[in-house]
Design an enzyme around this catalytic site. Structure first.
Site, PDB file in Angstrom:
ATOM      1  N   ASP A   1     -13.095  60.820  -4.995  1.00 57.32           N
ATOM      2  CA  ASP A   1     -11.358  60.831  -4.872  1.00 57.32           C
ATOM      3  C   ASP A   1     -11.030  61.953  -4.512  1.00 57.32           C
ATOM      4  OD1 ASP A   1     -11.873  61.198  -7.428  1.00 57.32           O
ATOM      5  OD2 ASP A   1     -10.399  59.518  -8.100  1.00 57.32           O
ATOM      6  N   HIS A   2     -11.561  63.219  -4.861  1.00 56.00           N
ATOM      7  CA  HIS A   2     -11.032  64.504  -4.528  1.00 56.00           C
ATOM      8  C   HIS A   2     -11.981  65.176  -3.606  1.00 56.00           C
ATOM      9  CE1 HIS A   2      -8.509  65.028  -8.331  1.00 56.00           C
ATOM     10  NE2 HIS A   2      -9.439  64.130  -8.517  1.00 56.00           N
TER      11      HIS A   2
ATOM     12  N   ASN B   1      -4.200  68.615 -11.940  1.00 53.54           N
ATOM     13  CA  ASN B   1      -3.390  67.414 -12.290  1.00 53.54           C
ATOM     14  C   ASN B   1      -1.976  67.676 -12.175  1.00 53.54           C
ATOM     15  OD1 ASN B   1      -4.849  65.014 -12.308  1.00 53.54           O
ATOM     16  ND2 ASN B   1      -5.953  65.714 -13.986  1.00 53.54           N
TER      17      ASN B   1
ATOM     18  N   ASP C   1      -9.087  71.059 -10.815  1.00 53.74           N
ATOM     19  CA  ASP C   1      -8.263  70.099 -10.914  1.00 53.74           C
ATOM     20  C   ASP C   1      -7.102  70.297 -11.733  1.00 53.74           C
ATOM     21  OD1 ASP C   1      -6.748  67.646 -10.785  1.00 53.74           O
ATOM     22  OD2 ASP C   1      -8.631  66.292 -11.204  1.00 53.74           O
TER      23      ASP C   1
ATOM     24  N   ASP D   1      -5.490  70.122  -6.528  1.00 58.66           N
ATOM     25  CA  ASP D   1      -6.759  71.118  -6.649  1.00 58.66           C
ATOM     26  C   ASP D   1      -6.559  72.442  -6.067  1.00 58.66           C
ATOM     27  OD1 ASP D   1      -9.010  68.909  -7.799  1.00 58.66           O
ATOM     28  OD2 ASP D   1      -7.646  68.070  -6.256  1.00 58.66           O
TER      29      ASP D   1
ATOM     30  N   ASN E   1     -13.590  68.436  -7.483  1.00 54.26           N
ATOM     31  CA  ASN E   1     -13.644  67.368  -8.484  1.00 54.26           C
ATOM     32  C   ASN E   1     -14.654  66.278  -8.156  1.00 54.26           C
ATOM     33  OD1 ASN E   1     -13.308  64.821  -9.954  1.00 54.26           O
ATOM     34  ND2 ASN E   1     -11.538  65.575 -10.870  1.00 54.26           N
TER      35      ASN E   1
ATOM     36  N   GLU F   1     -15.291  66.879 -13.511  1.00 57.89           N
ATOM     37  CA  GLU F   1     -15.483  65.514 -14.120  1.00 57.89           C
ATOM     38  C   GLU F   1     -17.005  65.068 -13.733  1.00 57.89           C
ATOM     39  OE1 GLU F   1     -11.820  63.022 -12.522  1.00 57.89           O
ATOM     40  OE2 GLU F   1     -13.035  61.943 -13.847  1.00 57.89           O
TER      41      GLU F   1
END
Length: 255
Positions: free
Chosen positions: A246-247, A148, A146, A217, A7, A34
């Site tokens: 951030d990933h 989530n 991802d 992930d 991501n 993303e």
DNA sequence: ATGGTTGCTTAGCAA
């Protein structure tokens, strides 16, 4: 064959890092999430110059997914391919070297109880049906992205703090278990059954230096393919340095 | 403890 998921939190903002990482990590297939760009703004020339074909399902501002591959992908498809079009670009699929590859960006959900959370649960229900139609568990297939979802306490730096949240609750744990029970193997857990390792850290509150992260992930593979998985790891170093996502990338290598 | 940060878009949303 090395299959990765990442991501990138805007492919535009992450392009320098993505290109450098492709050169050093040398993955054969990369599932991206993303992108935050429509198809015509995807940096196709740069990615092709790096040696990759791209199947892109983009969207302006939010979402957007892609599959990069060293060999030409076949049968590219966007979305669930059922009766109801998804207004958000969160799933793309293609066949690479005989393996069906699915890149997914599962909705975050916002807050439990909001319409965005209901959309997440419905989206996961549709993903399960999609994967059954796609040939799980008999077909050689990888679904990576991802999700989530935090699968268990081990995947969370502070389970008590996250319990009941939009990423970690009983409903999601059951949905996650049902997904894997279809016939999908979490390749990282296959090779690291007791290791705590995270794929995401909040940008805020020094979460990365404090290692306050989550493992959300995954690279999931159908059983016969998972039997050929020789290594799987999380590229934690990608969170270091200038302008990280951030990933971080999660990688699985198949014989 | 509803803070804090990033990205896209331009004051507010999503994560």
């Amino acid at each position: 064959m090395k299959v990765a998921t990442w991501n990138v939190n805007s492919v535009k903002a992450r392009l320098p890092r993505l290109l450098t990482w492709l050169q050093t990590a040398r993955p054969d297939v990369v599932c991206l999430q993303e992108l935050k760009v429509p198809n015509d703004a995807f940096p196709l020339r740069e990615v092709e110059a790096a040696g990759y074909h791209a199947v892109v399902h983009g969207q302006k501002t939010y979402n957007g997914v892609a599959i990069l591959a060293r060999t030409p992908p076949a049968e590219p498809r966007a979305g669930f391919e059922d009766a109801v079009p998804d207004p958000q670009a969160r799933l793309v699929a293609a066949t690479v070297d005989g393996v069906r590859v699915v890149s997914v960006y599962v909705p975050n959900g916002g807050e439990v109880g909001l319409p965005s959370y209901d959309y997440k649960i419905e989206w996961l229900r549709r993903l399960r049906a999609y994967l059954m139609r796609a040939g799980v568990p008999q077909r050689p297939l990888v679904v990576a992205g991802d999700f989530n979802i935090v699968p268990s306490d081990l995947d969370c730096h502070d389970p008590a703090r996250w319990e009941g949240s939009v990423l970690y609750n009983q409903e999601l744990r059951e949905i996650h278990k049902d997904l894997l029970n279809l016939g999908l193997v979490d390749t990282f857990r296959l090779h690291h059954p007791t290791e705590q390792a995270f794929s995401w850290w909040d940008y805020r509150n020094l979460a990365f230096p404090r290692n306050e992260g989550l493992r959300i992930d995954f690279v999931l593979a159908t059983p016969a393919l998972a039997a050929r998985c020789e290594h799987a790891w999380i590229d934690r170093n990608e969170r270091k340095g200038e302008k990280p996502s951030d990933h971080v990338p999660v990688i699985a290598e198949f014989r």
